[in-house]
Motif scaffolding. Sequence first.
Motif, PDB file in Angstrom:
ATOM      1  N   ILE A 113       0.858  -1.178   0.000  1.00 58.03           N
ATOM      2  CA  ILE A 113       0.000   0.000   0.000  1.00 58.03           C
ATOM      3  C   ILE A 113       0.896   1.229   0.000  1.00 58.03           C
ATOM      4  O   ILE A 113       1.792   1.351   0.839  1.00 58.03           O
ATOM      5  CB  ILE A 113      -0.910   0.054   1.240  1.00 58.03           C
ATOM      6  CG1 ILE A 113      -1.687  -1.245   1.421  1.00 58.03           C
ATOM      7  CG2 ILE A 113      -1.856   1.237   1.173  1.00 58.03           C
ATOM      8  CD1 ILE A 113      -2.459  -1.309   2.729  1.00 58.03           C
ATOM      9  N   VAL A 114       0.673   2.130  -0.938  1.00 57.49           N
ATOM     10  CA  VAL A 114       1.420   3.397  -0.975  1.00 57.49           C
ATOM     11  C   VAL A 114       0.414   4.531  -0.837  1.00 57.49           C
ATOM     12  O   VAL A 114      -0.509   4.672  -1.641  1.00 57.49           O
ATOM     13  CB  VAL A 114       2.219   3.545  -2.283  1.00 57.49           C
ATOM     14  CG1 VAL A 114       2.896   4.908  -2.325  1.00 57.49           C
ATOM     15  CG2 VAL A 114       3.254   2.438  -2.401  1.00 57.49           C
ATOM     16  N   PHE A 115       0.602   5.340   0.220  1.00 53.78           N
ATOM     17  CA  PHE A 115      -0.257   6.500   0.439  1.00 53.78           C
ATOM     18  C   PHE A 115       0.401   7.734  -0.158  1.00 53.78           C
ATOM     19  O   PHE A 115       1.518   8.075   0.195  1.00 53.78           O
ATOM     20  CB  PHE A 115      -0.483   6.740   1.938  1.00 53.78           C
ATOM     21  CG  PHE A 115      -1.211   5.629   2.630  1.00 53.78           C
ATOM     22  CD1 PHE A 115      -2.480   5.263   2.229  1.00 53.78           C
ATOM     23  CD2 PHE A 115      -0.625   4.956   3.689  1.00 53.78           C
ATOM     24  CE1 PHE A 115      -3.158   4.242   2.868  1.00 53.78           C
ATOM     25  CE2 PHE A 115      -1.295   3.943   4.330  1.00 53.78           C
ATOM     26  CZ  PHE A 115      -2.569   3.581   3.921  1.00 53.78           C
ATOM     27  N   ASN A 116      -0.294   8.369  -1.081  1.00 53.72           N
ATOM     28  CA  ASN A 116       0.160   9.660  -1.568  1.00 53.72           C
ATOM     29  C   ASN A 116      -0.446  10.741  -0.660  1.00 53.72           C
ATOM     30  O   ASN A 116      -0.774  10.461   0.485  1.00 53.72           O
ATOM     31  CB  ASN A 116      -0.218   9.827  -3.031  1.00 53.72           C
ATOM     32  CG  ASN A 116       0.527   8.823  -3.906  1.00 53.72           C
ATOM     33  OD1 ASN A 116       1.753   8.785  -3.888  1.00 53.72           O
ATOM     34  ND2 ASN A 116      -0.197   7.997  -4.637  1.00 53.72           N
ATOM     35  N   VAL A 166     -10.094  10.212   2.094  1.00 49.14           N
ATOM     36  CA  VAL A 166      -8.909   9.978   2.932  1.00 49.14           C
ATOM     37  C   VAL A 166      -7.630  10.012   2.098  1.00 49.14           C
ATOM     38  O   VAL A 166      -6.718  10.799   2.357  1.00 49.14           O
ATOM     39  CB  VAL A 166      -9.038   8.643   3.680  1.00 49.14           C
ATOM     40  CG1 VAL A 166      -7.763   8.363   4.485  1.00 49.14           C
ATOM     41  CG2 VAL A 166     -10.244   8.681   4.615  1.00 49.14           C
ATOM     42  N   VAL A 167      -7.519   9.138   1.104  1.00 43.08           N
ATOM     43  CA  VAL A 167      -6.328   9.114   0.244  1.00 43.08           C
ATOM     44  C   VAL A 167      -6.795   8.917  -1.198  1.00 43.08           C
ATOM     45  O   VAL A 167      -6.925   7.786  -1.668  1.00 43.08           O
ATOM     46  CB  VAL A 167      -5.342   7.998   0.633  1.00 43.08           C
ATOM     47  CG1 VAL A 167      -4.001   8.219  -0.066  1.00 43.08           C
ATOM     48  CG2 VAL A 167      -5.128   7.926   2.125  1.00 43.08           C
ATOM     49  N   PRO A 168      -7.038   9.998  -1.919  1.00 40.62           N
ATOM     50  CA  PRO A 168      -7.613   9.876  -3.261  1.00 40.62           C
ATOM     51  C   PRO A 168      -6.712   9.171  -4.261  1.00 40.62           C
ATOM     52  O   PRO A 168      -7.186   8.716  -5.295  1.00 40.62           O
ATOM     53  CB  PRO A 168      -7.863  11.330  -3.667  1.00 40.62           C
ATOM     54  CG  PRO A 168      -6.956  12.143  -2.796  1.00 40.62           C
ATOM     55  CD  PRO A 168      -6.855  11.401  -1.507  1.00 40.62           C
ATOM     56  N   ASN A 169      -5.396   9.075  -3.961  1.00 39.50           N
ATOM     57  CA  ASN A 169      -4.459   8.455  -4.899  1.00 39.50           C
ATOM     58  C   ASN A 169      -3.733   7.264  -4.295  1.00 39.50           C
ATOM     59  O   ASN A 169      -2.606   6.945  -4.697  1.00 39.50           O
ATOM     60  CB  ASN A 169      -3.433   9.489  -5.384  1.00 39.50           C
ATOM     61  CG  ASN A 169      -4.073  10.613  -6.170  1.00 39.50           C
ATOM     62  OD1 ASN A 169      -4.871  10.363  -7.053  1.00 39.50           O
ATOM     63  ND2 ASN A 169      -3.736  11.846  -5.826  1.00 39.50           N
ATOM     64  N   VAL A 170      -4.363   6.564  -3.328  1.00 38.01           N
ATOM     65  CA  VAL A 170      -3.721   5.382  -2.756  1.00 38.01           C
ATOM     66  C   VAL A 170      -3.421   4.377  -3.869  1.00 38.01           C
ATOM     67  O   VAL A 170      -4.197   4.212  -4.811  1.00 38.01           O
ATOM     68  CB  VAL A 170      -4.616   4.741  -1.662  1.00 38.01           C
ATOM     69  CG1 VAL A 170      -5.941   4.265  -2.231  1.00 38.01           C
ATOM     70  CG2 VAL A 170      -3.879   3.598  -0.976  1.00 38.01           C
ATOM     71  N   GLU A 171      -2.261   3.714  -3.770  1.00 36.66           N
ATOM     72  CA  GLU A 171      -1.835   2.765  -4.794  1.00 36.66           C
ATOM     73  C   GLU A 171      -1.619   1.391  -4.176  1.00 36.66           C
ATOM     74  O   GLU A 171      -0.984   1.260  -3.126  1.00 36.66           O
ATOM     75  CB  GLU A 171      -0.541   3.239  -5.464  1.00 36.66           C
ATOM     76  CG  GLU A 171      -0.699   4.545  -6.227  1.00 36.66           C
ATOM     77  CD  GLU A 171       0.592   5.005  -6.867  1.00 36.66           C
ATOM     78  OE1 GLU A 171       1.578   4.247  -6.808  1.00 36.66           O
ATOM     79  OE2 GLU A 171       0.628   6.115  -7.420  1.00 36.66           O
ATOM     80  N   LEU A 172      -2.154   0.350  -4.831  1.00 35.24           N
ATOM     81  CA  LEU A 172      -1.984  -1.035  -4.409  1.00 35.24           C
ATOM     82  C   LEU A 172      -1.126  -1.770  -5.428  1.00 35.24           C
ATOM     83  O   LEU A 172      -1.196  -1.504  -6.626  1.00 35.24           O
ATOM     84  CB  LEU A 172      -3.338  -1.742  -4.290  1.00 35.24           C
ATOM     85  CG  LEU A 172      -4.369  -1.138  -3.331  1.00 35.24           C
ATOM     86  CD1 LEU A 172      -5.630  -1.992  -3.328  1.00 35.24           C
ATOM     87  CD2 LEU A 172      -3.817  -1.010  -1.925  1.00 35.24           C
ATOM     88  N   GLN A 190      -6.433   3.278   9.526  1.00 36.87           N
ATOM     89  CA  GLN A 190      -5.687   2.056   9.219  1.00 36.87           C
ATOM     90  C   GLN A 190      -6.310   1.308   8.034  1.00 36.87           C
ATOM     91  O   GLN A 190      -7.506   1.053   8.014  1.00 36.87           O
ATOM     92  CB  GLN A 190      -5.659   1.153  10.449  1.00 36.87           C
ATOM     93  CG  GLN A 190      -4.926  -0.167  10.246  1.00 36.87           C
ATOM     94  CD  GLN A 190      -4.863  -0.970  11.511  1.00 36.87           C
ATOM     95  OE1 GLN A 190      -4.111  -0.652  12.430  1.00 36.87           O
ATOM     96  NE2 GLN A 190      -5.657  -2.019  11.592  1.00 36.87           N
ATOM     97  N   PHE A 191      -5.461   0.972   7.067  1.00 34.93           N
ATOM     98  CA  PHE A 191      -5.862   0.196   5.896  1.00 34.93           C
ATOM     99  C   PHE A 191      -5.211  -1.185   5.982  1.00 34.93           C
ATOM    100  O   PHE A 191      -4.003  -1.284   6.243  1.00 34.93           O
ATOM    101  CB  PHE A 191      -5.409   0.867   4.608  1.00 34.93           C
ATOM    102  CG  PHE A 191      -6.173   2.102   4.229  1.00 34.93           C
ATOM    103  CD1 PHE A 191      -6.968   2.120   3.099  1.00 34.93           C
ATOM    104  CD2 PHE A 191      -6.096   3.260   4.994  1.00 34.93           C
ATOM    105  CE1 PHE A 191      -7.671   3.266   2.728  1.00 34.93           C
ATOM    106  CE2 PHE A 191      -6.787   4.406   4.644  1.00 34.93           C
ATOM    107  CZ  PHE A 191      -7.583   4.401   3.505  1.00 34.93           C
ATOM    108  N   THR A 242      -0.785  -4.211   6.504  1.00 36.34           N
ATOM    109  CA  THR A 242      -1.513  -3.166   7.210  1.00 36.34           C
ATOM    110  C   THR A 242      -0.653  -1.908   7.253  1.00 36.34           C
ATOM    111  O   THR A 242       0.541  -1.975   7.554  1.00 36.34           O
ATOM    112  CB  THR A 242      -1.860  -3.605   8.638  1.00 36.34           C
ATOM    113  OG1 THR A 242      -2.738  -4.732   8.590  1.00 36.34           O
ATOM    114  CG2 THR A 242      -2.543  -2.480   9.411  1.00 36.34           C
ATOM    115  N   SER A 243      -1.256  -0.788   6.941  1.00 29.72           N
ATOM    116  CA  SER A 243      -0.549   0.481   6.978  1.00 29.72           C
ATOM    117  C   SER A 243      -1.530   1.584   7.365  1.00 29.72           C
ATOM    118  O   SER A 243      -2.732   1.463   7.122  1.00 29.72           O
ATOM    119  CB  SER A 243       0.082   0.785   5.617  1.00 29.72           C
ATOM    120  OG  SER A 243       0.946   1.898   5.698  1.00 29.72           O
ATOM    121  N   SER A 244      -1.011   2.640   7.988  1.00 27.59           N
ATOM    122  CA  SER A 244      -1.870   3.716   8.475  1.00 27.59           C
ATOM    123  C   SER A 244      -1.489   5.047   7.834  1.00 27.59           C
ATOM    124  O   SER A 244      -0.331   5.282   7.490  1.00 27.59           O
ATOM    125  CB  SER A 244      -1.776   3.838  10.000  1.00 27.59           C
ATOM    126  OG  SER A 244      -2.272   2.675  10.624  1.00 27.59           O
TER     127      SER A 244
END
Length: 399
Positions: free
Chosen positions: A133-136, A150-156, A230-231, A242-244
Motif C-alpha cells: 500500500i502506498v499513500f500519496n 482519505v487518500v484519493p491516490n492510494v496505490e496497491l 488504518q488500511f 496493514t498500513s496507516s
Amino acid sequence: GTAVDSSVVFVEGMPTVLIAPNAVIEDDDSSDLSGINVTLTNGDAGANSERLELTPASLTVTRMSNTSFTLSGANSVSDYQTALRTVTYTANFDVPPTGTRMVQVTTKDDLGALAPVRVARVRFAGINDNPTIVFNTPGEFVEEGSAVVVVPNVELDDVDDTELANASVSISAAGALNASSSGTAIGVAGAGSQSLILTGTATLAAYQSVLRSVTYVDAADQPDTSRSIQFTVTDASGGETTSSVLVNTIPVNDPPSLAVSSETAAGCCENNPIETIEDTYAGTLFPNTRGLVAADEEADMFSKVLLTIINVSDGASESLVNGTTAASSVTSAGADRTFEFTGPFTAAQVATLGNNLRYTNDEDEPTLGVREIEASVFDGDAVSSNAVIVYIDLTPFND
C-alpha cells in the motif's frame, strides 16, 4: 576425473544455496587437477542479480561473468573438491522462475584429461509476497465540514498476485467512514461506522478504486487535531499488509456565545425595562437577576465586551460606564454609540462587568423613555458572539 550430479532448492528470499554441498571428485590415475570450470548455462543475462560465489582457498579464480568462473592451479583433487563444495547460487527474484537453472561443472586433471560434464540443478520454491500500500497526499478534514476523501491516490500492488480477497479500513476513535464500490463486485459493510469491511475476490484495480473512495468525517464540535486511519489488504494467497495514514484536522474558530441568566427578568423587553431614574442612574444593565453568561468552546477568555446604545436621542451625552470607570473607547456610527471595555476577561469577569455597567446621561433635561442596548463579547481572535439586548427606561426625577 568424475563428478556426481546434484540437485538443490533455492527458496525465494534466502541469501544463498550451496549448489553441490556433497560433491565428490575422483581420479583413478592422478592425485591432482589443473582446473574446474563452473558456468550457469541458462541464467537471464545478469537480471535479478544471479551470481555464483565460492571460497577458493589456494586456487586461482578467473571470472568470465557473475555466473561463470574457472578455478586453476596444480592442486590436489581434495583441494578442488573442497572448493567446489563452497560454490553458492544467489538471486533476487520478485517472482522466482518456474524452470530449473543448470550449473555445468567441467574438471580437468593435471594430465589434461577432461571429465564428463556434470550438472548442478537449482530448482526454485517461491513464497507469497504480501501486497503493498502506498499513500500519496492524504486529504485534510475541516472542522465541522463535510466528509473528506482519505487518500484519493492510494496505490496497491502485489508482485506475485493480481487479485485481493478482502480489505478493511478502520479508525480507533470518533468519526465515521464511508466508501463506494460502484462498478465493482466488492461488498462494503459498515458504512457510516468506524470500520469498513470490503469482501469479494477482485482485481487490485477494483480494490484500489474502492479504497480511493473512502471518506472520513467527524461531527464533534472540537475533533482531534489529526486522525490515524488504518488500511489492511489481503491477497488471494493470504498475504496481508496493514498500513496507516494520518488525516489532519483544520480547526475552525467557533464564535463565543453570550446569553442572559433569565429571559423574563426586568430588562428583557420593551414592556419590561430596567427603570433608570434621571440624574441618579442607579440601575445596572445586567444585574444578577439577568446576568451576562459568556462561553467559548475553545477557551474561557474574552478580549473585550462591546455595548451599543441603539439610536441615541441625546448624542454624546449618553454614555455607559463600568461602575465609575469609563469605557476604553467610544465610537459613533449614525445614531448608535458603541462602548468598548477591553479585557482579557474570564466568563466570571464578564458577568461581573455586566453587573457593574450603568447608563448615564449628562443632559440637564434628557430625553426620557426606553433605550435599547446591545451587548456582545469577542474571543482572542477578535471573533464576535451573538448580541443580547437590555432595555432601560429613563424616567424623570422630580427636581
